[in-house]
Write an enzyme that holds these catalytic residues in place. Structure first.
Site, PDB file in Angstrom:
ATOM      1  N   LEU A 101       2.981  -2.322   6.562  1.00  0.00           N
ATOM      2  CA  LEU A 101       1.891  -2.383   5.568  1.00  0.00           C
ATOM      3  C   LEU A 101       1.081  -1.099   5.648  1.00  0.00           C
ATOM      4  CD1 LEU A 101       0.606  -5.983   6.385  1.00  0.00           C
ATOM      5  CD2 LEU A 101       1.888  -5.342   4.348  1.00  0.00           C
ATOM      6  N   HIS A 102       0.853  -0.474   4.503  1.00  0.00           N
ATOM      7  CA  HIS A 102      -0.033   0.700   4.515  1.00  0.00           C
ATOM      8  C   HIS A 102      -0.778   0.914   3.204  1.00  0.00           C
ATOM      9  CE1 HIS A 102       3.434   2.435   2.447  1.00  0.00           C
ATOM     10  NE2 HIS A 102       2.608   3.343   1.972  1.00  0.00           N
ATOM     11  N   ARG A 103      -0.502   0.070   2.176  1.00  0.00           N
ATOM     12  CA  ARG A 103      -1.163   0.277   0.878  1.00  0.00           C
ATOM     13  C   ARG A 103      -2.667   0.054   1.019  1.00  0.00           C
ATOM     14  NH1 ARG A 103       2.137   2.958  -2.090  1.00  0.00           N
ATOM     15  NH2 ARG A 103       4.205   2.198  -1.657  1.00  0.00           N
TER      16      ARG A 103
END
Ligand code: UD1
Length: 383
Positions: A206-208
Site C-alpha cells: 500500500l502506498h497510495r
C-alpha cells in the site's frame, strides 16, 4: 536513429527493461538511458537495475523527493539541457509517474518526438496525480503504445489519431515472463524466504495517498490487516511513503503493535525477484498498486484492490482482481471467501504473452525505415 529512454520511479524500470533489450540488436538504433532519480534508494531503484539487467543510466538527474510540483519542475529543469544536447529522434517515456509527464513536456517544447509506453489507461479519477500524468502525456505523445483494447478506445474518444496508436500488449508482463523462472530458483535458494515456503500467507502493498496519507484511514486499514493476520499471516513490504506515515502515527493509534494474536510482518521493500516469488505463492494479495493488479492476474493469484477505481479494468473483467474500495467489511468478506476455497477465477488478457516489447521494437524499426524513404525528420528544433 537515437532514442532516449527516460525512467524515474520503481514501476518504470520493469517497463523499460524489455524495450531496451528488444531494441539492442538493432544496430541502426543508438540508445541512451536517463534516470531522473525520482526514486533513489537502493531498495527502490538500483536493485531493480541489477535484477532486471538494465544498463546503468547514462545520465542520472538526481531529482529525489519533494512535493509533486517541485519534483515535476526539478525534473524538467534538469532534463532540458540533457535532451537539448542529446537531441534524439525519439524520447520514450513509460507509465504514469511524475518523471513521465515531465519528460513528455520538455520533449515537446524542444520539438522532440515522444513515444509513450503504456498509453491510454484511464481510472477517470482526476484526484490521482497519475491520471493527470497519463492524460497529458498521451496528448503530447506522437507514438502511443497501448497494453489493451480499452486503452485504444479511450484514446479514440480523446481525439488521438488512430495512426499514432499501436496495440502492443503489456510490457510489464514481458519482464514477469522472462524473470519468473529466476525468481522461482531464488525462492528456493533464499534462506530469508524459507519460512514462507511451507505455509499460506497474504501479501500486502500500500502506498497510495488515499490509503496512507490520512491517519484515520491508515489506522483503519492496519487494524483490519492485523485482524486478518490472525487467520492468515500477512507479509507487508513497506513502501517508503507508507513507512514515513506509520512512523508519524502516535503509538495509541497503532493497536496492532500490542495485538499478541496478530501475525503482521512489516518488512523493507523487496527486490523484483523476491517480490515476484512471494506473489506467485501467496494465497491472496491486497494492494493499491497498478502493476500488482496486472501481475496477480497473470499469475492467477486472487487480488483485492483497496481503491475505488482502476485504470486496468481488464484485471477485473478477465483477471483475478476485485475492487474493494475502502470498505473494510468487504475486505473481510472477500478474504473469507478465498480462505473458504472460493477465489475469483481469472483468464489471461489478450497480448499478455511476453512479446509486447518486441512488437514495439518492430514498429520503431518500420517507422525509421519509412521516414528514411520519405526523407521526413523525426524531431525538429523549435528553438
Ligand atoms: C510514485 C508514483 C506512483 C508509483 C510509485 C511506485 C508519481 C506521481 N507517483 O509514487 O505512481 O506507483 O512511485 O513506487 O510519480 N522515497 C524514498 N526513497 C525512494 C523514493 C521515495 O524514501 O527511493 C520516499 C520519498 O521521500 C517520498 C515518498 O517515498 O516521501 C514518496 O515518493 P514519490 O516518488 O514522491 O512518490 P511515490 O508515492 O513513490
Amino acid at each position: 536513429m537515437k532514442i532516449v529512454h527516460v525512467v524515474g520511479a520503481r514501476p518504470n524500470f520493469m517497463k523499460a527493461a524489455p524495450v531496451i533489450a528488444a531494441l539492442k540488436p538493432e544496430r541502426q538504433i543508438q540508445q541512451v538511458l536517463v534516470h531522473t532519480g525520482q526514486h533513489y534508494d537502493q531498495r527502490m531503484s538500483s536493485i531493480f537495475f541489477t535484477q532486471l539487467g538494465l544498463p546503468p543510466p547514462d545520465v542520472n538527474l538526481g531529482v529525489g523527493s519533494a512535493s509533486h510540483t517541485v519534483q515535476l519542475a526539478q525534473t524538467m529543469l534538469r532534463l532540458e539541457p540533457v535532451l537539448a544536447e542529446q537531441f534524439p529522434d525519439l524520447v520514450l517515456v513509460y507509465g504514469d509517474v511524475n518523471s513521465t509527464l515531465a519528460a513528455a513536456l520538455v520533449s515537446s517544447r524542444l520539438g522532440l518526438r515522444v513515444g509513450h509506453v503504456e498509453a491510454g489507461l484511464r481510472s477517470f479519477d482526476r484526484t490521482m496525480p497519475e491520471e493527470i500524468n497519463r492524460l497529458l502525456t498521451d496528448q503530447i505523445a506522437d507514438l502511443l503504445f497501448t497494453p489493451s483494447q480499452d486503452a485504444n478506445q479511450h484514446l479514440q474518444r480523446e481525439g488521438i489519431p488512430a495512426e499514432k496508436v499501436f496495440l502492443v500488449g503489456n510490457v510489464m508482463i514481458d519482464t514477469l515472463v522472462r524473470l519468473l523462472p529466476q525468481a522461482m530458483q531464488q525462492w528456493h535458494d533464499n534462506r530469508d524466504l524459507h519460512p514462507w515456503q511451507h505455509q499460506p500467507y497474504a501479501l500486502v502493498t500500500l502506498h497510495r495517498p488515499s490509503n496512507v496519507d490520512t491517519p484515520a484511514m491508515l489506522t483503519r486499514i492496519m487494524a483490519t490487516l492485523a485482524h486478518i493476520s490472525e487467520s492468515l499471516p500477512v507479509i507487508f513490504p513497506i513502501h517508503p511513503r507508507t513507512s514515513k506515515r506509520l512512523d508519524d502515527l502516535p503509538l495509541e493509534h497503532k493497536p496492532w503493535c500490542m495485538d499478541t494474536k496478530a501475525r503482521l510482518h512489516l518488512v523493507e521493500p523487496l527486490g523484483y525477484l523476491d517480490f515476484l516469488a512471494l506473489q506467485r505463492h501467496a494465497t491472496l494479495v491486497i494492494t493499491d498498486s497498478g502493476g500488482i493488479q496486472e501481475e496477480t492476474t497473470f499469475l492467477g493469484v486472487p487480488c483485492l484492490t483497496l481503491r475505488e477505481n482502476t485504470e486496468r479494468p481488464v484485471t477485473l473483467t478477465h483477471g483475478s482482481n476485485i475492487l474493494i474500495g475502502h470498505d473494510m467489511n468487504r475486505l473481510h468478506t472477500e478474504v473469507a471467501r478465498i480462505l473458504a476455497g472460493q477465489p475469483k477465477q481469472g483468464a489471461l488478457p489478450m497480448l499478455w504473452d511476453g512479446h509486447a516489447a518486441e512488437r514495439i521494437a518492430t514498429i520503431l524499426v518500420e517507422q525509421t525505415a519509412s521516414r528514411r524513404e520519405t526523407g521526413s525528420l523525426w524531431s525538429q528544433r523549435v528553438v
